[in-house]
Motif scaffolding. Structure first.
Motif, PDB file in Angstrom:
ATOM      1  N   GLU A 152       0.838  -1.203   0.000  1.00 47.34           N
ATOM      2  CA  GLU A 152       0.000   0.000   0.000  1.00 47.34           C
ATOM      3  C   GLU A 152       0.869   1.249   0.000  1.00 47.34           C
ATOM      4  O   GLU A 152       0.581   2.219  -0.692  1.00 47.34           O
ATOM      5  CB  GLU A 152      -0.909   0.009   1.241  1.00 47.34           C
ATOM      6  N   LEU A 153       1.941   1.195   0.751  1.00 45.29           N
ATOM      7  CA  LEU A 153       2.844   2.335   0.889  1.00 45.29           C
ATOM      8  C   LEU A 153       3.397   2.792  -0.457  1.00 45.29           C
ATOM      9  O   LEU A 153       3.437   3.983  -0.743  1.00 45.29           O
ATOM     10  CB  LEU A 153       4.001   1.969   1.833  1.00 45.29           C
ATOM     11  N   VAL A 154       3.802   1.841  -1.296  1.00 46.83           N
ATOM     12  CA  VAL A 154       4.462   2.201  -2.552  1.00 46.83           C
ATOM     13  C   VAL A 154       3.539   2.912  -3.532  1.00 46.83           C
ATOM     14  O   VAL A 154       4.012   3.578  -4.447  1.00 46.83           O
ATOM     15  CB  VAL A 154       5.123   0.976  -3.244  1.00 46.83           C
ATOM     16  N   SER A 155       2.225   2.809  -3.325  1.00 44.78           N
ATOM     17  CA  SER A 155       1.312   3.474  -4.265  1.00 44.78           C
ATOM     18  C   SER A 155       0.715   4.772  -3.713  1.00 44.78           C
ATOM     19  O   SER A 155      -0.131   5.387  -4.351  1.00 44.78           O
ATOM     20  CB  SER A 155       0.203   2.510  -4.689  1.00 44.78           C
ATOM     21  N   ILE A 156       1.170   5.220  -2.539  1.00 41.90           N
ATOM     22  CA  ILE A 156       0.653   6.459  -1.952  1.00 41.90           C
ATOM     23  C   ILE A 156       1.172   7.662  -2.730  1.00 41.90           C
ATOM     24  O   ILE A 156       2.348   7.743  -3.073  1.00 41.90           O
ATOM     25  CB  ILE A 156       1.069   6.583  -0.459  1.00 41.90           C
ATOM     26  N   LYS A 157       0.241   8.600  -2.988  1.00 40.43           N
ATOM     27  CA  LYS A 157       0.594   9.850  -3.666  1.00 40.43           C
ATOM     28  C   LYS A 157       0.142  11.016  -2.789  1.00 40.43           C
ATOM     29  O   LYS A 157      -0.720  10.861  -1.937  1.00 40.43           O
ATOM     30  CB  LYS A 157      -0.100   9.920  -5.028  1.00 40.43           C
ATOM     31  N   ILE A 158       0.723  12.185  -3.034  1.00 41.50           N
ATOM     32  CA  ILE A 158       0.359  13.387  -2.264  1.00 41.50           C
ATOM     33  C   ILE A 158      -1.162  13.620  -2.337  1.00 41.50           C
ATOM     34  O   ILE A 158      -1.782  14.008  -1.350  1.00 41.50           O
ATOM     35  CB  ILE A 158       1.118  14.635  -2.786  1.00 41.50           C
ATOM     36  N   ALA A 159      -1.751  13.351  -3.501  1.00 38.52           N
ATOM     37  CA  ALA A 159      -3.193  13.565  -3.685  1.00 38.52           C
ATOM     38  C   ALA A 159      -4.037  12.691  -2.760  1.00 38.52           C
ATOM     39  O   ALA A 159      -5.224  12.969  -2.556  1.00 38.52           O
ATOM     40  CB  ALA A 159      -3.571  13.303  -5.142  1.00 38.52           C
ATOM     41  N   ASP A 160      -3.447  11.632  -2.195  1.00 36.44           N
ATOM     42  CA  ASP A 160      -4.181  10.737  -1.292  1.00 36.44           C
ATOM     43  C   ASP A 160      -4.322  11.319   0.117  1.00 36.44           C
ATOM     44  O   ASP A 160      -4.982  10.727   0.967  1.00 36.44           O
ATOM     45  CB  ASP A 160      -3.479   9.373  -1.196  1.00 36.44           C
ATOM     46  N   ILE A 161      -3.674  12.460   0.351  1.00 34.88           N
ATOM     47  CA  ILE A 161      -3.705  13.065   1.690  1.00 34.88           C
ATOM     48  C   ILE A 161      -4.709  14.211   1.713  1.00 34.88           C
ATOM     49  O   ILE A 161      -4.683  15.094   0.867  1.00 34.88           O
ATOM     50  CB  ILE A 161      -2.311  13.606   2.090  1.00 34.88           C
ATOM     51  N   ASP A 162      -5.613  14.173   2.696  1.00 31.82           N
ATOM     52  CA  ASP A 162      -6.544  15.275   2.922  1.00 31.82           C
ATOM     53  C   ASP A 162      -5.976  16.090   4.075  1.00 31.82           C
ATOM     54  O   ASP A 162      -6.023  15.666   5.237  1.00 31.82           O
ATOM     55  CB  ASP A 162      -7.934  14.726   3.269  1.00 31.82           C
ATOM     56  N   PHE A 163      -5.409  17.250   3.746  1.00 31.91           N
ATOM     57  CA  PHE A 163      -4.720  18.064   4.753  1.00 31.91           C
ATOM     58  C   PHE A 163      -5.689  18.747   5.714  1.00 31.91           C
ATOM     59  O   PHE A 163      -5.289  19.181   6.790  1.00 31.91           O
ATOM     60  CB  PHE A 163      -3.797  19.087   4.076  1.00 31.91           C
ATOM     61  N   LEU A 164      -6.956  18.858   5.341  1.00 32.43           N
ATOM     62  CA  LEU A 164      -7.951  19.462   6.241  1.00 32.43           C
ATOM     63  C   LEU A 164      -8.296  18.518   7.382  1.00 32.43           C
ATOM     64  O   LEU A 164      -8.410  18.933   8.533  1.00 32.43           O
ATOM     65  CB  LEU A 164      -9.228  19.818   5.469  1.00 32.43           C
ATOM     66  N   THR A 165      -8.449  17.224   7.046  1.00 30.29           N
ATOM     67  CA  THR A 165      -8.860  16.258   8.074  1.00 30.29           C
ATOM     68  C   THR A 165      -7.698  15.410   8.583  1.00 30.29           C
ATOM     69  O   THR A 165      -7.897  14.556   9.444  1.00 30.29           O
ATOM     70  CB  THR A 165      -9.946  15.315   7.513  1.00 30.29           C
ATOM     71  N   ASN A 166      -6.491  15.648   8.058  1.00 31.66           N
ATOM     72  CA  ASN A 166      -5.305  14.850   8.413  1.00 31.66           C
ATOM     73  C   ASN A 166      -5.527  13.364   8.140  1.00 31.66           C
ATOM     74  O   ASN A 166      -5.132  12.515   8.935  1.00 31.66           O
ATOM     75  CB  ASN A 166      -4.911  15.038   9.881  1.00 31.66           C
ATOM     76  N   GLN A 167      -6.163  13.050   7.012  1.00 30.87           N
ATOM     77  CA  GLN A 167      -6.469  11.662   6.655  1.00 30.87           C
ATOM     78  C   GLN A 167      -5.697  11.257   5.408  1.00 30.87           C
ATOM     79  O   GLN A 167      -5.534  12.047   4.489  1.00 30.87           O
ATOM     80  CB  GLN A 167      -7.960  11.494   6.357  1.00 30.87           C
ATOM     81  N   LEU A 168      -5.266  10.012   5.411  1.00 28.73           N
ATOM     82  CA  LEU A 168      -4.594   9.424   4.261  1.00 28.73           C
ATOM     83  C   LEU A 168      -5.508   8.342   3.702  1.00 28.73           C
ATOM     84  O   LEU A 168      -5.947   7.455   4.441  1.00 28.73           O
ATOM     85  CB  LEU A 168      -3.253   8.804   4.693  1.00 28.73           C
ATOM     86  N   ALA A 169      -5.820   8.421   2.391  1.00 34.24           N
ATOM     87  CA  ALA A 169      -6.646   7.395   1.739  1.00 34.24           C
ATOM     88  C   ALA A 169      -5.710   6.342   1.144  1.00 34.24           C
ATOM     89  O   ALA A 169      -4.778   6.676   0.421  1.00 34.24           O
ATOM     90  CB  ALA A 169      -7.501   8.029   0.654  1.00 34.24           C
ATOM     91  N   VAL A 170      -5.965   5.076   1.488  1.00 36.61           N
ATOM     92  CA  VAL A 170      -5.112   3.982   1.029  1.00 36.61           C
ATOM     93  C   VAL A 170      -5.995   2.937   0.338  1.00 36.61           C
ATOM     94  O   VAL A 170      -7.084   2.627   0.819  1.00 36.61           O
ATOM     95  CB  VAL A 170      -4.379   3.329   2.232  1.00 36.61           C
TER      96      VAL A 170
END
Length: 185
Positions: free
Chosen positions: A149-167
């Motif tokens: 999962e880690l290798v496919s994470i992109k900056i766009a997967d991060i919601d900076f308002l809610t501090n959430q990472l979509a995986v």
């Protein structure tokens, strides 16, 4: 033919390709056992299932492998019920999976608090560790994501308002993971 129908049914049920492949292989293994050992027995019966499970245990398969095969055959049982080939649940996971004695599961090695401290101390050294590698360690340490999962994470997967990472995890399932402020930085 029936195996192809089973695979198509699994696909329409929304199963991932690897899951379908695994279930189909397990059912093929069961069917070849039936042809070899129990020539006169119908496709799936309580008798044939119990004999097959005993055969797997005698052959020395790992409990986790046997339980995976039991699970595959349970799904196959569900498929045969929808087709009207069998009219009952021959396999029930609660009853038919092999219980693993508490404490005998595979041990997972975890880092001690001291080892975590050492690791964090090491990655804080900017001369030795790149920002990218520091982030990799942080994500693995603080989020519990799989390496796949880690290798496919992109900056766009991060919601900076809610501090959430979509995986996107196993089977294409999406989940949200809360991020600590230092990881977010």
């Amino acid at each position: 033919m029936e195996i192809e129908e089973f695979a198509n049914w699994l696909f329409t049920e929304g199963k991932a390709a690897k899951t379908i492949e695994s279930y189909v292989n397990d059912v093929k293994g069961f069917q070849s056992y039936l042809q070899e050992k129990l020539k006169d027995v119908p496709v799936l019966s309580r008798f044939s299932f119990v004999r097959y499970k005993e055969h797997l245990m005698k052959e020395g398969y790992a409990i986790s492998t046997i339980n995976k095969k039991v699970n595959s055959l349970k799904v196959y049982n569900d498929f045969l019920r929808t087709k009207g080939v069998v009219n009952e649940s021959i396999i029930q996971l609660k009853r038919d999976r092999i219980k693993i004695a508490a404490g005998s599961e595979d041990n997972v090695d975890a880092l001690s608090d001291e080892q975590v401290e050492q690791l964090l101390f090491f990655v804080e050294n900017g001369n030795k560790v790149s920002t990218r590698n520091k982030l990799i360690v942080y994500l693995l340490l603080y989020t519990g994501v799989r390496v796949s999962e880690l290798v496919s994470i992109k900056i766009a997967d991060i919601d900076f308002l809610t501090n959430q990472l979509a995986v996107i995890g196993k089977g294409g399932k999406r989940r949200e993971i809360g991020l600590r402020k230092d990881v977010l930085q």
